[in-house]
Enzyme design. Structure first.
Site, PDB file in Angstrom:
ATOM      1  N   ASP A 567       0.987  -1.451  -0.117  1.00  0.00           N
ATOM      2  CA  ASP A 567       0.025  -0.349  -0.397  1.00  0.00           C
ATOM      3  C   ASP A 567       0.361   1.305  -0.040  1.00  0.00           C
ATOM      4  OD1 ASP A 567      -2.449   1.497  -0.405  1.00  0.00           O
ATOM      5  OD2 ASP A 567      -2.478   0.892   2.338  1.00  0.00           O
ATOM      6  N   ARG A 627      -1.313  -1.015  -4.574  1.00  0.00           N
ATOM      7  CA  ARG A 627      -2.160  -0.289  -4.819  1.00  0.00           C
ATOM      8  C   ARG A 627      -1.757   1.055  -6.173  1.00  0.00           C
ATOM      9  NH1 ARG A 627      -3.408   4.559  -0.503  1.00  0.00           N
ATOM     10  NH2 ARG A 627      -2.136   5.399  -0.960  1.00  0.00           N
ATOM     11  N   ASP A 643      -8.895   3.645  -2.301  1.00  0.00           N
ATOM     12  CA  ASP A 643      -9.829   3.740  -0.947  1.00  0.00           C
ATOM     13  C   ASP A 643     -11.330   4.348  -0.776  1.00  0.00           C
ATOM     14  OD1 ASP A 643      -7.798   3.012   0.891  1.00  0.00           O
ATOM     15  OD2 ASP A 643      -7.075   5.033   1.419  1.00  0.00           O
TER      16      ASP A 643
END
Length: 969
Positions: A567, A627, A643
């Site tokens: 991430d 990500r 997100d």
């Protein structure tokens, strides 16, 4: 993201509070618009029709597989080198660089799997103002027009694409900085005063005198070096020199002296630009096209909109806190691939540049009536590097996908468990919490393959460690999961806590592996651990060291069933400009961060995946979720949409976002089920599980401040609905796995828009609320609150579709109004396909090994069908290194269902057998006979439903590895 999963702790509390205090919405002021991005503003200020570039046709040279010629900017006399290739597989490559740059310009490494093979070019026509080249054996031609420079790509008489037709080529050449006259005068006076002082004090000057004269000489030499042969051909002095006073003014849009060209301030951050302005831009005109797609990642509809009235689409990997929808703002990943589609053909444009990039899209038909031949214009603008563009000429959608895959690689075949259901949260508190959650799946009969741990599992957010009080026995925890045939994923982010007591930090610092500041010190920024260093993953030695950290003896407490989540790898820097790294930071080889920003996350995932492969001695396939991503990231694992929020519009946009990623090669994509931010109500959560079960990556995840939302916490009725959705996913695992194998072999998206399968059906071109899984299943998730029905379009002239739930047959093309209840997930099997399923409920994918199969045979109007099944051990590379696999082909024709090897080179022992065959659209036979490859015929029991025309054959009992036929008599 500005608040990514697992993001709390004393060091980061102030930053987390800052991001969470506002209403959960993106702060646009944290991120640049095109007007605030100096190079975008300069590029966009160049207006069409004013190109200063001329092609020097007399400089054309043909090599064994390419052609080169020079371009000259007739206003500033700077020459460029144009290189052209006709690539095998129906592709063309165009590369433009300075002929003699003051320093090398960045060329993207490691993304192309190999230099693509090229074909011999030939000159087929020439006149005073143009030259025509034949591009190998594909029948394509390039027409190069000299003034203004233009490239036309043709096939026969059809114009496929024009390059620089609008005259928007802008290549900001590298140059010495021109100091203002007042500074030069001041410097000269200062130097004279130093000389006078030295006469009296007899001191050696601290710096060489005559700085102003040196500046003038550097400028003169730089201009001469930038001139070269192209400048000579354009009329420069014979010796190649160019006197400053004789130089032409800067070209329109060049803005060498514009404020911000050598440094630029955004909010409190100043970006120094020691090499000056260096942006590149080029336009492509696509006649006959009005639908374009791709260039992820954006929270946008599948079909891209025109951008003339607003900002271009931005490609710049950023940690964007709760992103907005239908917005061209940059998000976490970037793939500079755009696809254009019409009923006649499909084209692709791949812009190989890893710097900040903006993409303008224009259309001559947007908002207008008919009567005009449609055309889409695409303008690419990047801050640095070179122009390296690939034209993927199709002509079909599948051909474009294969062409792009030949350049950047195919989707890695994931281990089978990774296609199951994943349960995550920021954060599961401790080992007892993990055990309770894992136990809950068994107690409620819901399959689950993976439990995830976010950053709170580590000791003070020191990655490769475990919190000694919360996770004191990680290996025992992993062994308990392994006993249930389940896995774990732990997060390993690329920001490393600056702590002299932290072994990982000390080793990276001692080896010089951190990214550097412009002054040569280790770059530090603020992230979850507080002050953090950022490993330089562009350095192969750093990547090799990082990979070694995943060895079991290095990553203490790890085991074979522990996998990884990368991430925050944009990289996210809470204290940096736009929540990322300063552009003047310096990487391996002296390259600035601005040159390669979009590659950082790609390299993090690459190194992590390699580490997982190495720890098994090269045998086990990795699973890494990232990500941030770039072109080629598909070779290393999975991605997700970041997100998102527990809102209906976020559920809906997840479909378009994953379709866009799939078109760009990233088939292994999903969205956080239930939404990362906010709290979904039961209806939204159930609908999200139903949608997620039909997306490639299926993971539930939630923010620390949300209420717990394990699947059994919303009442028995909703638990049953979620259970049914998850079980549908597991029943289809053989189909998903086979689709991923095909994607791995051939580069086709697993989850794909309707127009890929029905390219001449104009009604499909703008649809992004339904889609295909491989070529067999059409899915229309319910994404509207309180929906009592959905409109489903069934495409394909002369096609038939079967409702998977009711088994009712529908003829296409038509739009159906489908009533829905909370248990409804509209799914249709395409006539002419065979879908394998395993329908016994198990706790995990590994528990299903050896289970029997059911084949769903959906007959076409002609009474035919075909499909396949890929089986291997589900975890190793043995399928490609030792041919340990089964690839079976099923065909139905003339009343017979036959099983044969699709690839006879493979062999794999499996006890799996055929339990049932369901034939959709069949009449009632008098008898059904099984003919095994060896042995006598046997009659099979069957049942026929006259109302739905469904024929069910019970217990053929043959092994899935055997050849056989079933005859309907």
């Amino acid at each position: 993201m500005a608040v990514a999963p697992g993001r709390r702790g004393p060091a980061a509390l102030a930053w987390a509070a800052l991001f969470l205090t506002a209403a959960l919405a993106v702060d646009r002021g944290n991120f640049k618009t095109c007007e605030q991005s100096g190079f975008c503003r300069r590029q966009r200020s160049l207006k069409p029709g004013s190109s200063p570039y001329r092609a020097l046709l007399e400089s054309l040279q043909l090599g064994p597989d390419s052609a080169t010629l020079q371009l000259i900017n007739e206003e500033n006399k700077v020459p460029l080198l144009l290189e052209l290739w006709g690539l095998r597989g129906n592709m063309t490559r165009i590369r433009i660089d300075e002929l003699k740059p003051l320093r090398p310009r960045f060329r993207v490494p490691d993304v192309l799997v190999a230099e693509p093979p090229a074909e011999q070019l030939a000159v087929t026509g020439r006149d005073e103002g143009s030259v025509e080249l034949a591009l190998g054996a594909g029948g394509h031609r390039l027409l190069v027009t000299a003034k203004p420079f233009r490239l036309d790509l043709l096939r026969g008489r059809e114009l496929l694409c024009s390059v620089n037709a609008r005259g928007l080529l802008l290549f900001e050449h590298l140059r010495p900085r021109r100091r203002p006259f007042s500074d030069k005068v001041s410097s000269s006076v200062g130097s004279l005063w130093d000389k006078i002082k030295s006469l009296f004090h007899r001191e050696t000057p601290a710096e060489p005198p005559a700085a102003a004269a040196e500046d003038e000489e550097e400028e003169r030499q730089g201009a001469a070096e930038a001139g070269g042969e192209g400048a000579k051909a354009a009329g420069a002095p014979a010796d190649g020199s160019m006197q400053p006073e004789a130089a032409a003014p800067a070209a329109e849009g060049e803005a060498a002296e514009e404020p911000g060209a050598w440094e630029e301030t955004f909010k409190t951050h100043t970006d120094s630009k020691p090499h000056g302005p260096a942006s590149v831009g080029l336009d492509f005109s696509l006649p006959g096209f009005e639908h374009v797609y791709g260039i992820p990642e954006h929270a946008e509809s599948l079909r891209l909109r025109t951008t003339e009235a607003g900002d271009p689409y931005r490609l710049y990997n950023l940690d964007v806190f709760q992103y907005e929808l239908y917005n061209p703002m940059a998000l976490y990943g970037s793939v500079p691939l755009l696809l254009a589609h019409s009923a006649r053909r499909t084209l692709g444009l791949f812009w190989l540049n890893a710097a900040e990039t903006w993409v303008d899209i224009g259309s001559n038909t947007a908002g207008k009536g008919g009567g005009e031949t449609p055309q889409t214009d695409v303008r690419w603008m990047s801050e640095s590097g070179i122009i390296d563009a690939f034209l993927l000429l199709g002509p079909t959608p599948g051909a474009v996908a294969a062409q792009y895959a030949s350049l950047t690689g195919t989707q890695a075949l994931p281990p089978l468990f990774a296609l199951g259901y994943h349960q995550s949260r920021w954060n599961y508190n401790d080992e007892e919490d993990v055990a309770a959650v894992e136990r809950g799946f068994d107690e409620h009969d819901i399959p689950c393959d993976v439990i995830w741990l976010d950053i709170e599992h580590a000791d003070g957010k020191r990655y490769f460690t475990w919190d000694p009080s919360k996770f004191p026995q990680p290996r025992a925890m992993l062994q308990r999961l392994a006993a249930k045939k389940r896995k774990m994923v732990s997060i390993v982010d690329p920001h490393i806590k600056v702590d002299s007591g932290y072994r990982v930090h000390n080793e990276i610092r001692s080896r010089g592996f951190y990214v550097k500041t412009k002054d040569g010190s280790d770059y530090e920024g603020w992230c979850w651990p507080g002050s953090a260093g950022y490993p330089d993953f562009t350095d192969p030695a750093m990547r090799a060291w990082w990979a070694g950290m995943f060895a079991y003896e290095q990553y203490e407490g790890s085991a074979e069933n522990l996998f990884t989540w990368n991430d925050m790898n944009e990289p996210s820097v809470f204290s940096g400009p736009e929540v990322t790294m300063q552009k003047d930071a310096v990487h391996h080889g002296g390259w600035e961060h601005r040159d390669l920003h979009n590659l950082y996350g790609f390299y993090v995932q690459m190194a992590t995946a390699q580490g997982q492969v190495q720890r098994s001695g090269g045998r086990e396939r990795p699973f890494v979720l990232s990500r941030a991503f770039f072109a080629g990231s598909q070779r290393y694992g999975a991605v997700w949409t970041g997100d998102n929020a527990a809102e209906w519009e976020h559920l809906k946009i997840s479909i378009a976002m994953c379709l866009s990623m799939g078109l760009a090669g990233l088939s292994f994509c999903g969205a956080d089920v239930g939404g990362f931010f906010k709290n979904p109500d039961a209806e939204l959560l159930v609908r999200w599980y139903q949608a997620g079960a039909y997306q490639p990556f299926f993971r539930a995840h939630a923010h620390l401040d949300t209420v717990r939302r394990e699947p059994w916490l919303f009442g028995e009725e909703n638990t049953a609905l979620i259970r049914a959705a998850v079980r549908q996913r597991y029943a289809l695992l053989p189909f998903w796995y086979t689709a991923f194998y095909r994607s791995h072999r051939h580069g086709q998206p697993v989850m794909r828009p309707l127009w890929m399968e029905f390219p001449d059906d104009v009604a499909t071109f703008a649809i992004d609320d339904q889609y295909m899984i491989d070529r067999a299943l059409l899915v229309h998730p319910v994404t509207e609150q309180g929906a009592r029905g959905v409109q489903v379009y069934l495409p394909g002239e002369g096609e038939v579709w079967y409702d998977v739930a009711s088994r009712q047959k529908h003829h296409a093309p038509q739009t159906l109004y489908v009533p829905v209840t909370m248990s409804s997930v509209p799914v249709y099997q395409r006539g002419g396909t065979v879908v394998p399923r395993q329908e016994r409920a198990r706790r995990s994918a590994e528990c299903m090994r050896g289970d029997p199969f059911t084949l769903y045979v959906a007959l076409s109007p002609q009474g035919t069908a075909e499909g396949d099944l890929f089986l291997d051990d589900g975890r190793t590379f043995d399928f490609q290194t030792h041919n340990r696999f089964l690839h079976r082909r099923f065909t139905f024709a003339s009343g017979a269902l036959t099983a044969r090897a699709a690839d006879p080179s493979g062999a794999f022992d499996t006890p799996a057998w055929l339990e049932r065959v369901v034939i959709l659209g069949a009449g009632k036979p008098a008898a059904v006979v099984l003919q095994p490859a060896a042995g006598p015929e046997t009659r099979l029991d069957f049942q026929h439903d006259a109302e739905t025309s469904v024929l069910t054959l019970r217990k053929p009992g043959v092994l899935m590895a055997d050849d056989w036929s079933i005859l309907l008599r």
